[in-house]
Motif scaffolding. Sequence first.
Motif, PDB file in Angstrom:
ATOM      1  N   UNK A   1      17.791   5.061   9.187  1.00 44.50           N
ATOM      2  CA  UNK A   1      17.213   4.234   8.130  1.00 44.50           C
ATOM      3  C   UNK A   1      15.959   3.584   8.692  1.00 44.50           C
ATOM      4  N   UNK A   2      14.885   3.577   7.890  1.00 44.84           N
ATOM      5  CA  UNK A   2      13.636   2.929   8.286  1.00 44.84           C
ATOM      6  C   UNK A   2      13.242   1.987   7.146  1.00 44.84           C
ATOM      7  N   UNK A   3      12.998   0.754   7.502  1.00 39.52           N
ATOM      8  CA  UNK A   3      12.579  -0.240   6.499  1.00 39.52           C
ATOM      9  C   UNK A   3      11.254  -0.832   6.903  1.00 39.52           C
ATOM     10  N   UNK A   4      10.449  -1.159   5.913  1.00 36.40           N
ATOM     11  CA  UNK A   4       9.185  -1.844   6.125  1.00 36.40           C
ATOM     12  C   UNK A   4       9.341  -3.236   5.532  1.00 36.40           C
ATOM     13  N   UNK A   5       9.070  -4.250   6.365  1.00 35.70           N
ATOM     14  CA  UNK A   5       9.254  -5.639   5.938  1.00 35.70           C
ATOM     15  C   UNK A   5       8.009  -6.447   6.291  1.00 35.70           C
ATOM     16  N   UNK A   6       7.859  -7.604   5.635  1.00 34.51           N
ATOM     17  CA  UNK A   6       6.737  -8.475   5.997  1.00 34.51           C
ATOM     18  C   UNK A   6       6.968  -9.102   7.382  1.00 34.51           C
ATOM     19  N   UNK A   7       5.883  -9.354   8.096  1.00 32.30           N
ATOM     20  CA  UNK A   7       5.996  -9.998   9.409  1.00 32.30           C
ATOM     21  C   UNK A   7       6.712 -11.326   9.270  1.00 32.30           C
ATOM     22  N   UNK A   8       7.630 -11.589  10.212  1.00 35.44           N
ATOM     23  CA  UNK A   8       8.358 -12.865  10.135  1.00 35.44           C
ATOM     24  C   UNK A   8       7.473 -14.046  10.488  1.00 35.44           C
TER      25      UNK A   8
ATOM     26  N   UNK B   1       0.823  -1.213   0.000  1.00 34.52           N
ATOM     27  CA  UNK B   1       0.000   0.000   0.000  1.00 34.52           C
ATOM     28  C   UNK B   1       0.858   1.265   0.000  1.00 34.52           C
ATOM     29  N   UNK B   2       0.230   2.372  -0.422  1.00 32.73           N
ATOM     30  CA  UNK B   2       0.936   3.653  -0.405  1.00 32.73           C
ATOM     31  C   UNK B   2       1.293   4.046   1.028  1.00 32.73           C
ATOM     32  N   UNK B   3       0.401   3.739   1.970  1.00 36.85           N
ATOM     33  CA  UNK B   3       0.666   4.067   3.366  1.00 36.85           C
ATOM     34  C   UNK B   3       1.918   3.354   3.868  1.00 36.85           C
ATOM     35  N   UNK B   4       2.080   2.096   3.499  1.00 36.82           N
ATOM     36  CA  UNK B   4       3.260   1.333   3.927  1.00 36.82           C
ATOM     37  C   UNK B   4       4.530   1.939   3.353  1.00 36.82           C
ATOM     38  N   UNK B   5       4.464   2.402   2.114  1.00 36.85           N
ATOM     39  CA  UNK B   5       5.635   3.005   1.486  1.00 36.85           C
ATOM     40  C   UNK B   5       6.010   4.338   2.125  1.00 36.85           C
ATOM     41  N   UNK B   6       5.036   4.998   2.740  1.00 35.33           N
ATOM     42  CA  UNK B   6       5.298   6.302   3.350  1.00 35.33           C
ATOM     43  C   UNK B   6       5.670   6.202   4.831  1.00 35.33           C
ATOM     44  N   UNK B   7       5.708   5.005   5.393  1.00 37.21           N
ATOM     45  CA  UNK B   7       6.054   4.851   6.816  1.00 37.21           C
ATOM     46  C   UNK B   7       7.440   5.429   7.128  1.00 37.21           C
ATOM     47  N   UNK B   8       8.478   5.134   6.340  1.00 40.06           N
ATOM     48  CA  UNK B   8       9.782   5.729   6.672  1.00 40.06           C
ATOM     49  C   UNK B   8       9.736   7.256   6.733  1.00 40.06           C
ATOM     50  N   UNK B   9       9.089   7.872   5.755  1.00 35.62           N
ATOM     51  CA  UNK B   9       8.973   9.331   5.739  1.00 35.62           C
ATOM     52  C   UNK B   9       8.157   9.819   6.934  1.00 35.62           C
TER      53      UNK B   9
END
Length: 188
Positions: free
Chosen positions: A181-188, A75-83
Amino acid sequence: MTSIDSLYRKEDGHILIEIKLPSILNLFNSFDPAPFYTKELDRDASDYIVGIVRDFPLKTQFRIIVYLPADALGTQEAQKIPEAIRNHFKYMVLVQGQKLRERCIYGKFTLLVGLTFLAIAMIASQAVADTFSNYPLARLFAIALEVAGWVAMWEPVTVHLYQLWPIIKERKIYEKISRMEVEVRPCP
Protein backbone atom coordinates in the motif's frame (compact mmCIF):
# COMPACT_ATOMS: atom_id res chain seq x y z
CA MET A 1 17.81 -4.37 23.89
CA THR A 2 15.53 -2.52 21.49
CA SER A 3 14.07 -4.39 18.54
CA ILE A 4 14.29 -2.78 15.11
CA ASP A 5 10.53 -2.50 14.69
CA SER A 6 10.39 -0.19 17.72
CA LEU A 7 12.29 2.37 15.64
CA TYR A 8 9.43 2.74 13.16
CA ARG A 9 5.93 4.05 13.53
CA LYS A 10 3.12 1.53 13.05
CA GLU A 11 -0.40 1.92 11.78
CA ASP A 12 -3.02 -0.85 11.61
CA GLY A 13 -0.36 -3.52 12.15
CA HIS A 14 1.81 -2.18 9.32
CA ILE A 15 5.27 -0.74 9.77
CA LEU A 16 5.38 2.65 8.06
CA ILE A 17 8.06 3.48 5.53
CA GLU A 18 7.84 7.25 5.63
CA ILE A 19 9.33 9.52 2.99
CA LYS A 20 9.09 13.29 3.33
CA LEU A 21 9.67 15.21 0.11
CA PRO A 22 9.96 18.95 -0.55
CA SER A 23 8.95 18.24 -4.18
CA ILE A 24 7.50 15.31 -6.09
CA LEU A 25 10.48 15.40 -8.43
CA ASN A 26 12.79 14.44 -5.55
CA LEU A 27 11.30 10.95 -5.66
CA PHE A 28 12.39 10.22 -9.23
CA ASN A 29 15.59 9.82 -11.21
CA SER A 30 15.97 13.11 -13.08
CA PHE A 31 17.86 11.41 -15.94
CA ASP A 32 15.01 9.04 -16.77
CA PRO A 33 13.06 10.40 -19.77
CA ALA A 34 10.12 8.01 -19.24
CA PRO A 35 6.61 9.31 -18.55
CA PHE A 36 6.07 10.33 -14.94
CA TYR A 37 4.24 7.25 -13.65
CA THR A 38 6.80 4.86 -15.20
CA LYS A 39 9.92 6.81 -14.20
CA GLU A 40 12.68 5.14 -12.26
CA LEU A 41 12.79 6.12 -8.61
CA ASP A 42 15.73 8.12 -7.34
CA ARG A 43 18.39 5.65 -6.23
CA ASP A 44 18.43 7.00 -2.66
CA ALA A 45 14.64 6.68 -2.37
CA SER A 46 14.69 3.14 -3.77
CA ASP A 47 17.60 2.11 -1.52
CA TYR A 48 15.85 3.61 1.50
CA ILE A 49 12.67 1.59 0.91
CA VAL A 50 14.54 -1.63 0.11
CA GLY A 51 16.86 -1.17 3.10
CA ILE A 52 13.97 -0.96 5.53
CA VAL A 53 12.20 -3.99 4.06
CA ARG A 54 15.45 -5.96 4.09
CA ASP A 55 15.84 -5.32 7.84
CA PHE A 56 12.66 -7.25 8.64
CA PRO A 57 11.39 -10.79 8.11
CA LEU A 58 9.70 -11.21 4.71
CA LYS A 59 6.29 -11.73 6.34
CA THR A 60 6.32 -8.24 7.94
CA GLN A 61 3.55 -5.94 6.70
CA PHE A 62 4.50 -2.44 5.51
CA ARG A 63 2.84 0.67 4.20
CA ILE A 64 4.71 3.38 2.31
CA ILE A 65 3.72 6.92 3.22
CA VAL A 66 4.92 9.78 1.02
CA TYR A 67 4.59 13.21 2.62
CA LEU A 68 4.30 16.19 0.26
CA PRO A 69 3.79 19.91 0.70
CA ALA A 70 0.09 20.83 0.71
CA ASP A 71 0.29 22.63 -2.65
CA ALA A 72 1.56 19.46 -4.38
CA LEU A 73 -1.09 17.09 -2.99
CA GLY A 74 -3.87 17.79 -5.48
CA THR A 75 -1.75 17.42 -8.60
CA GLN A 76 -2.04 14.55 -11.06
CA GLU A 77 1.59 13.67 -10.35
CA ALA A 78 0.85 13.27 -6.64
CA GLN A 79 -2.08 10.97 -7.41
CA LYS A 80 0.16 8.79 -9.58
CA ILE A 81 2.91 8.35 -6.96
CA PRO A 82 1.53 5.02 -5.66
CA GLU A 83 1.38 3.62 -9.20
CA ALA A 84 4.85 5.01 -9.99
CA ILE A 85 6.40 3.37 -6.92
CA ARG A 86 4.76 0.04 -7.66
CA ASN A 87 5.82 0.27 -11.34
CA HIS A 88 9.42 0.92 -10.33
CA PHE A 89 9.57 -2.17 -8.14
CA LYS A 90 7.73 -4.31 -10.72
CA TYR A 91 10.49 -3.31 -13.13
CA MET A 92 13.10 -4.27 -10.51
CA VAL A 93 11.43 -7.70 -10.23
CA LEU A 94 11.92 -8.10 -14.00
CA VAL A 95 15.57 -7.00 -13.71
CA GLN A 96 16.22 -9.55 -10.96
CA GLY A 97 14.47 -12.21 -13.03
CA GLN A 98 16.82 -11.44 -15.92
CA LYS A 99 19.85 -11.60 -13.57
CA LEU A 100 18.64 -14.95 -12.27
CA ARG A 101 18.21 -16.35 -15.78
CA GLU A 102 21.69 -15.15 -16.77
CA ARG A 103 23.26 -16.63 -13.62
CA CYS A 104 21.46 -19.95 -14.22
CA ILE A 105 22.73 -20.09 -17.80
CA TYR A 106 26.22 -19.26 -16.58
CA GLY A 107 25.89 -21.88 -13.83
CA LYS A 108 24.89 -24.56 -16.35
CA PHE A 109 27.81 -23.60 -18.59
CA THR A 110 30.32 -23.73 -15.71
CA LEU A 111 28.88 -27.06 -14.60
CA LEU A 112 29.30 -28.51 -18.08
CA VAL A 113 32.87 -27.19 -18.35
CA GLY A 114 33.73 -28.24 -14.80
CA LEU A 115 32.39 -31.78 -15.16
CA THR A 116 34.08 -32.18 -18.54
CA PHE A 117 37.42 -31.01 -17.16
CA LEU A 118 37.00 -33.17 -14.06
CA ALA A 119 36.34 -36.26 -16.21
CA ILE A 120 39.35 -35.56 -18.41
CA ALA A 121 41.55 -34.89 -15.37
CA MET A 122 40.43 -38.10 -13.63
CA ILE A 123 41.01 -40.20 -16.75
CA ALA A 124 44.42 -38.59 -17.31
CA SER A 125 45.32 -39.06 -13.66
CA GLN A 126 44.45 -42.75 -13.82
CA ALA A 127 46.39 -43.16 -17.06
CA VAL A 128 49.48 -41.49 -15.60
CA ALA A 129 49.25 -43.53 -12.40
CA ASP A 130 48.83 -46.82 -14.30
CA THR A 131 51.49 -46.12 -16.95
CA PHE A 132 54.17 -44.72 -14.67
CA SER A 133 53.40 -46.55 -11.42
CA ASN A 134 57.10 -46.99 -10.56
CA TYR A 135 57.86 -43.26 -10.60
CA PRO A 136 57.06 -41.17 -7.48
CA LEU A 137 56.91 -37.94 -9.51
CA ALA A 138 54.34 -39.51 -11.81
CA ARG A 139 52.14 -40.33 -8.79
CA LEU A 140 52.49 -36.71 -7.65
CA PHE A 141 51.47 -35.53 -11.14
CA ALA A 142 48.48 -37.89 -11.12
CA ILE A 143 47.31 -36.45 -7.77
CA ALA A 144 47.83 -32.92 -9.11
CA LEU A 145 45.58 -33.75 -12.07
CA GLU A 146 42.84 -34.99 -9.71
CA VAL A 147 43.10 -31.85 -7.58
CA ALA A 148 42.94 -29.63 -10.69
CA GLY A 149 39.82 -31.49 -11.80
CA TRP A 150 38.09 -30.87 -8.48
CA VAL A 151 39.21 -27.23 -8.43
CA ALA A 152 37.50 -26.82 -11.81
CA MET A 153 34.23 -27.61 -10.00
CA TRP A 154 34.67 -24.64 -7.65
CA GLU A 155 32.83 -22.10 -9.83
CA PRO A 156 29.78 -24.26 -10.65
CA VAL A 157 29.39 -25.13 -6.98
CA THR A 158 29.76 -21.46 -5.98
CA VAL A 159 27.17 -20.34 -8.52
CA HIS A 160 24.58 -22.96 -7.59
CA LEU A 161 25.06 -22.92 -3.82
CA TYR A 162 25.77 -19.26 -3.11
CA GLN A 163 25.20 -16.85 -6.00
CA LEU A 164 21.61 -17.65 -6.97
CA TRP A 165 20.01 -17.25 -3.53
CA PRO A 166 20.78 -13.53 -3.01
CA ILE A 167 19.19 -12.77 -6.39
CA ILE A 168 16.09 -14.77 -5.47
CA LYS A 169 15.87 -13.02 -2.09
CA GLU A 170 16.22 -9.58 -3.67
CA ARG A 171 13.51 -10.42 -6.19
CA LYS A 172 11.17 -11.44 -3.35
CA ILE A 173 11.81 -8.11 -1.63
CA TYR A 174 11.02 -6.20 -4.84
CA GLU A 175 7.87 -8.29 -5.36
CA LYS A 176 6.76 -7.49 -1.82
CA ILE A 177 7.35 -3.76 -2.29
CA SER A 178 5.56 -3.76 -5.65
CA ARG A 179 2.40 -4.95 -3.85
CA MET A 180 2.58 -2.58 -0.86
CA GLU A 181 0.00 0.00 0.00
CA VAL A 182 1.29 3.48 -0.88
CA GLU A 183 -0.35 6.62 0.46
CA VAL A 184 0.35 10.26 -0.26
CA ARG A 185 -0.29 12.58 2.68
CA PRO A 186 0.35 16.22 3.54
CA CYS A 187 3.59 16.97 5.39
CA PRO A 188 3.07 16.79 9.13
